[in-house]
Scaffold this motif. Structure first.
Motif, short mmCIF file in Angstrom:
data_model
loop_
_atom_site.label_atom_id
_atom_site.label_comp_id
_atom_site.label_asym_id
_atom_site.label_seq_id
_atom_site.Cartn_x
_atom_site.Cartn_y
_atom_site.Cartn_z
N THR A 274 33.62 4.33 2.57
CA THR A 274 32.94 3.14 2.08
C THR A 274 33.63 1.93 2.69
O THR A 274 34.82 1.95 2.99
CB THR A 274 33.00 3.08 0.54
N LEU B 109 29.03 8.58 -4.50
CA LEU B 109 30.34 7.98 -4.31
C LEU B 109 31.36 8.96 -4.87
O LEU B 109 31.23 9.42 -6.01
CB LEU B 109 30.42 6.65 -5.06
N SER C 104 35.72 10.29 -5.01
CA SER C 104 37.14 9.99 -4.82
C SER C 104 37.83 11.27 -4.37
O SER C 104 37.58 12.34 -4.92
CB SER C 104 37.75 9.50 -6.13
N ALA D 181 37.77 6.49 -1.22
CA ALA D 181 36.46 6.40 -1.86
C ALA D 181 35.43 6.57 -0.74
O ALA D 181 35.36 5.75 0.18
CB ALA D 181 36.28 5.07 -2.56
N TRP E 74 36.80 17.06 -4.58
CA TRP E 74 36.61 15.63 -4.81
C TRP E 74 35.92 15.42 -6.15
O TRP E 74 35.20 16.28 -6.63
CB TRP E 74 35.78 15.02 -3.71
N ASN F 204 33.20 13.18 -8.40
CA ASN F 204 32.10 12.22 -8.34
C ASN F 204 31.67 11.77 -9.74
O ASN F 204 30.56 11.37 -9.95
CB ASN F 204 30.92 12.79 -7.55
N TRP G 256 32.08 9.05 -12.45
CA TRP G 256 32.53 7.67 -12.65
C TRP G 256 32.04 7.15 -13.99
O TRP G 256 31.00 7.56 -14.47
CB TRP G 256 31.97 6.77 -11.55
N LEU H 186 37.26 5.96 -12.28
CA LEU H 186 37.05 7.40 -12.20
C LEU H 186 37.66 8.04 -13.43
O LEU H 186 38.84 7.85 -13.70
CB LEU H 186 37.72 7.95 -10.93
N LEU I 145 38.13 2.15 -8.60
CA LEU I 145 37.55 1.83 -7.31
C LEU I 145 38.04 0.47 -6.87
O LEU I 145 37.98 -0.50 -7.63
CB LEU I 145 36.01 1.83 -7.42
N TYR J 103 38.79 2.41 -1.76
CA TYR J 103 39.83 3.34 -2.18
C TYR J 103 39.74 3.54 -3.68
O TYR J 103 38.99 2.85 -4.37
CB TYR J 103 41.23 2.85 -1.78
N CYS J 104 40.53 4.45 -4.20
CA CYS J 104 40.58 4.69 -5.63
C CYS J 104 42.02 4.95 -6.02
O CYS J 104 42.60 5.96 -5.63
CB CYS J 104 39.69 5.89 -5.99
#
Length: 157
Positions: free
Chosen positions: A55, A87, A89, A95, A108, A110, A112, A121, A129, A141-142
């Motif tokens: 992203t 989206l 993490s 992200a 990963w 997803n 949120w 998250l 995020l 990033y997360c």
């Protein structure tokens, strides 16, 4: 004669109303939104393809379909992909956007949740995020901790 004139005016009004909706409604879908970062003023851009994509923060552009997001259950999805691009993490705190069905198999998350204007998250690592500067520009990033404006987002409808 009056009926024909009334029908013509009504049809013209409907056409004008649909044209006034603009490009947003043409691709964004009901409830779609852009995510604008509080610190940078940039909007989060993903990828409309199911290929994994970082992203990025880019100047907000209502005509750019890759900047429109939506909510589906606990997921944040690309609004124009029929719930197929999410989206996510990663364990390395990235992200990304990728195929929704690929997220779990890759380890990963997803899932949120939105808390006010901050997206967090909730599955697993409780990270937020954010947007940061890197060699290739502003990337998503997360990371843990809600503290700064780089981790706050406004939904733009």
């Amino acid at each position: 004669m009056k009926r024909r004139l009334s029908a013509a005016l009504l049809a013209g009004s409907a056409l004008a109303g649909s044209l006034m909706m603009g490009s947003t409604s043409a691709h964004a879908g009901t409830g779609a939104f852009m995510l604008k970062n509080a610190a940078t003023g940039l909007c989060l851009q993903g990828s409309l393809s199911q290929s994994t994509y970082e992203t990025r923060g880019v100047p907000c552009n209502r005509g750019d379909a890759s900047q429109w997001w939506g909510n589906y259950k606990s997921q944040i999805i690309m609004a124009n992909t029929s719930i197929s691009v999410c989206l996510v993490s990663t364990p390395s705190w990235s992200a990304l956007t990728t195929g929704c069905s690929d997220a779990a198999g890759s380890g990963w998350s997803n899932s949120w949740a939105t808390s006010g204007d901050t997206n967090t998250l909730v599955a697993g690592k409780n990270c937020y995020l954010g947007m940061g500067s890197a060699g290739a520009g502003n990337i998503g990033y997360c990371l843990p901790g809600q503290g700064d404006a780089y981790k706050r987002w406004t939904k733009v409808y």
